[in-house]
Design a protein around this motif. Structure first.
Motif, PDB file in Angstrom:
ATOM      1  N   PHE A  66       0.798  -1.221   0.000  1.00 13.95           N
ATOM      2  CA  PHE A  66       0.000   0.000   0.000  1.00 13.95           C
ATOM      3  C   PHE A  66       0.833   1.274   0.000  1.00 13.95           C
ATOM      4  CE2 PHE A  66      -3.445  -2.712   1.771  1.00 13.95           C
ATOM      5  CZ  PHE A  66      -4.353  -2.469   0.761  1.00 13.95           C
ATOM      6  N   LEU A  67       1.921   1.298   0.712  1.00 14.72           N
ATOM      7  CA  LEU A  67       2.702   2.524   0.841  1.00 14.72           C
ATOM      8  C   LEU A  67       3.243   3.034  -0.497  1.00 14.72           C
ATOM      9  CD1 LEU A  67       3.416   4.429   3.108  1.00 14.72           C
ATOM     10  CD2 LEU A  67       5.567   3.211   3.376  1.00 14.72           C
ATOM     11  N   PRO A  68       3.855   2.199  -1.337  1.00 15.68           N
ATOM     12  CA  PRO A  68       4.323   2.718  -2.630  1.00 15.68           C
ATOM     13  C   PRO A  68       3.198   3.256  -3.509  1.00 15.68           C
ATOM     14  CG  PRO A  68       5.329   0.602  -2.195  1.00 15.68           C
ATOM     15  CD  PRO A  68       4.302   0.812  -1.143  1.00 15.68           C
ATOM     16  N   ILE A  69       2.043   2.610  -3.480  1.00 16.22           N
ATOM     17  CA  ILE A  69       0.923   3.083  -4.283  1.00 16.22           C
ATOM     18  C   ILE A  69       0.431   4.427  -3.765  1.00 16.22           C
ATOM     19  CG2 ILE A  69      -1.485   2.620  -4.879  1.00 16.22           C
ATOM     20  CD1 ILE A  69      -0.739  -0.314  -5.049  1.00 16.22           C
ATOM     21  N   MET A  70       0.333   4.558  -2.444  1.00 20.08           N
ATOM     22  CA  MET A  70      -0.112   5.830  -1.865  1.00 20.08           C
ATOM     23  C   MET A  70       0.869   6.951  -2.177  1.00 20.08           C
ATOM     24  SD  MET A  70      -1.607   4.666   1.840  1.00 20.08           S
ATOM     25  CE  MET A  70      -1.375   6.292   2.467  1.00 20.08           C
ATOM     26  N   ILE A  71       2.151   6.705  -2.010  1.00 20.75           N
ATOM     27  CA  ILE A  71       3.163   7.738  -2.270  1.00 20.75           C
ATOM     28  C   ILE A  71       3.143   8.134  -3.735  1.00 20.75           C
ATOM     29  CG2 ILE A  71       5.641   8.181  -2.339  1.00 20.75           C
ATOM     30  CD1 ILE A  71       5.860   6.507   0.242  1.00 20.75           C
ATOM     31  N   ALA A  72       3.083   7.160  -4.635  1.00 16.07           N
ATOM     32  CA  ALA A  72       3.065   7.474  -6.064  1.00 16.07           C
ATOM     33  C   ALA A  72       1.815   8.275  -6.430  1.00 16.07           C
ATOM     34  CB  ALA A  72       3.119   6.193  -6.880  1.00 16.07           C
ATOM     35  N   TYR A  73       0.676   7.887  -5.909  1.00 15.74           N
ATOM     36  CA  TYR A  73      -0.564   8.602  -6.211  1.00 15.74           C
ATOM     37  C   TYR A  73      -0.504  10.037  -5.706  1.00 15.74           C
ATOM     38  CZ  TYR A  73      -5.481   9.866  -6.278  1.00 15.74           C
ATOM     39  OH  TYR A  73      -6.659  10.513  -6.498  1.00 15.74           O
ATOM     40  N   TYR A  74      -0.027  10.214  -4.479  1.00 14.45           N
ATOM     41  CA  TYR A  74       0.017  11.553  -3.904  1.00 14.45           C
ATOM     42  C   TYR A  74       1.069  12.431  -4.578  1.00 14.45           C
ATOM     43  CZ  TYR A  74      -3.138   9.903  -0.301  1.00 14.45           C
ATOM     44  OH  TYR A  74      -4.231   9.406   0.360  1.00 14.45           O
ATOM     45  N   ILE A  76       2.018  12.111  -7.815  1.00 13.65           N
ATOM     46  CA  ILE A  76       1.513  12.411  -9.157  1.00 13.65           C
ATOM     47  C   ILE A  76       0.421  13.466  -9.114  1.00 13.65           C
ATOM     48  CG2 ILE A  76       0.203  11.435 -11.092  1.00 13.65           C
ATOM     49  CD1 ILE A  76       1.783   8.839 -10.641  1.00 13.65           C
ATOM     50  N   ASN A  77      -0.471  13.373  -8.128  1.00 14.30           N
ATOM     51  CA  ASN A  77      -1.600  14.299  -8.047  1.00 14.30           C
ATOM     52  C   ASN A  77      -1.331  15.492  -7.152  1.00 14.30           C
ATOM     53  OD1 ASN A  77      -3.329  12.864  -9.774  1.00 14.30           O
ATOM     54  ND2 ASN A  77      -3.678  11.392  -8.149  1.00 14.30           N
TER      55      ASN A  77
END
Length: 85
Positions: A66-74, A76-77
């Motif tokens: 979950f952490l890499p997905i959250m960091i990448a999403y935040y 990027i956006n």
């Protein structure tokens, strides 16, 4: 529907399915149960200790996914400023 909500929902559902299946195998179908049951420990303590260890591994596995997905999403956006200001 927000993208992160869908991603987290799908990942949590998959995590629950995998976790349940793995815990069942670890508790009931493990080959070390024969040896562990002969030790001077109650069955309930053995059962609880296996669950605690499995719970800790599951926490680390979820953080790992979950952490890499959250960091990448935040990143990027550019959402970090919303929470910190």
């Amino acid at each position: 529907i927000e993208v992160m909500s869908v991603i987290f929902t799908v990942m949590l559902i998959l995590s629950i399915i995998v976790c349940t299946n793995s815990l069942k195998k670890s508790l009931y179908e493990s080959k070390d149960n024969f040896m562990l049951l002969t030790l001077p420990v109650s069955k309930s303590k053995l059962f609880i200790s296996k669950q605690i260890v499995f719970f800790i591994y599951e926490i680390f596995r979820n953080i790992y996914f979950f952490l890499p997905i959250m960091i990448a999403y935040y990143l990027i956006n550019n959402v970090f400023h919303v929470y910190w200001n």
